[in-house]
Write an enzyme that holds these catalytic residues in place. Structure first.
Site, PDB file in Angstrom:
ATOM      1  N   ASP A  72       0.873  -1.171   0.000  1.00 19.83           N
ATOM      2  CA  ASP A  72       0.000   0.000   0.000  1.00 19.83           C
ATOM      3  C   ASP A  72       0.912   1.224   0.000  1.00 19.83           C
ATOM      4  O   ASP A  72       1.367   1.664   1.055  1.00 19.83           O
ATOM      5  CB  ASP A  72      -0.905  -0.011   1.235  1.00 19.83           C
ATOM      6  CG  ASP A  72      -1.813   1.201   1.287  1.00 19.83           C
ATOM      7  OD1 ASP A  72      -2.285   1.639   0.221  1.00 19.83           O
ATOM      8  OD2 ASP A  72      -2.041   1.721   2.399  1.00 19.83           O
TER       9      ASP A  72
ATOM     10  N   GLU B 216      -1.571  -1.465  -4.706  1.00 19.54           N
ATOM     11  CA  GLU B 216      -2.796  -0.718  -4.931  1.00 19.54           C
ATOM     12  C   GLU B 216      -2.553   0.337  -6.001  1.00 19.54           C
ATOM     13  O   GLU B 216      -1.528   1.009  -6.003  1.00 19.54           O
ATOM     14  CB  GLU B 216      -3.252  -0.052  -3.628  1.00 19.54           C
ATOM     15  CG  GLU B 216      -4.576   0.658  -3.747  1.00 19.54           C
ATOM     16  CD  GLU B 216      -5.067   1.192  -2.419  1.00 19.54           C
ATOM     17  OE1 GLU B 216      -6.248   0.968  -2.120  1.00 19.54           O
ATOM     18  OE2 GLU B 216      -4.278   1.827  -1.699  1.00 19.54           O
TER      19      GLU B 216
ATOM     20  N   ASP C 290      -2.139   1.275   7.412  1.00 14.74           N
ATOM     21  CA  ASP C 290      -1.354   1.057   6.188  1.00 14.74           C
ATOM     22  C   ASP C 290      -0.968  -0.417   6.044  1.00 14.74           C
ATOM     23  O   ASP C 290      -1.027  -0.984   4.954  1.00 14.74           O
ATOM     24  CB  ASP C 290      -0.087   1.927   6.198  1.00 14.74           C
ATOM     25  CG  ASP C 290      -0.418   3.412   6.223  1.00 14.74           C
ATOM     26  OD1 ASP C 290      -1.130   3.866   5.315  1.00 14.74           O
ATOM     27  OD2 ASP C 290       0.029   4.099   7.157  1.00 14.74           O
TER      28      ASP C 290
END
Length: 167
Positions: free
Chosen positions: A7, A67, A139
């Protein structure tokens, strides 16, 4: 198969490692690579690169997933996120890992069942899907969600890659 979820963020890049054995998921590790906001952008990108490279060296994943960038209202923030994302993707690719990309809504749908789930819902479902997993930060939980999404969609990713589609 060991999978690394990422991420990306310039300040905090979450990472999560899971094992996919048959159709079962097992939490291996998770954490955050942090950059020092007192440094130049280039130096911060180096910190992200080195941190993700160390995660790859420590856990030896076979594949990575990241992502995709979403565009927010602040163009400068979106640009910085894109640069962090590029550094993280490059690190995984330089390590020889195939890198899959997933839209935020697809990740949420894979983990929670709905594409517009709140961060808290994602974190809660990550803990349900990976028993014993207690990610320290949102996160890290988001990175584990990316890895879970990839575990569910990796066969399609590989078929598209073989057909010359988007990786």
């Amino acid at each position: 198969m060991r999978l690394l979820g990422l991420d990306p963020g310039l300040r905090n890049t979450g990472w999560g490692v899971i094992d996919l054995v048959d159709n079962r998921l097992r939490h291996v590790a998770d954490g955050v690579v942090r950059s020092d906001d007192r440094l130049s952008l280039a130096e911060r990108l180096v910190q992200l690169h080195q941190g993700v490279a160390q995660v790859i060296a420590d856990f030896s994943p076979g594949e990575a997933a990241i992502e995709e960038t979403f565009v927010n209202r602040n163009p400068a923030s979106t640009l910085k996120l894109g640069q962090a994302r590029g550094a993280v993707m490059l690190t995984a690719s330089l390590a020889g890992l195939p890198v899959a990309e997933y839209a935020p809504n697809l990740i949420k749908k894979a983990v929670v069942g709905g594409g517009h789930a709140a961060k808290e819902q994602v974190g809660m479902m990550v803990r349900v899907l990976l028993p014993g997993c207690l990610p320290d930060t949102p996160d890290a939980a988001d990175a584990l969600a990316v890895a879970i999404c990839h575990a569910h969609h990796r066969a399609t990713f590989h078929k598209l890659a073989q057909a010359g589609g988007r990786r």
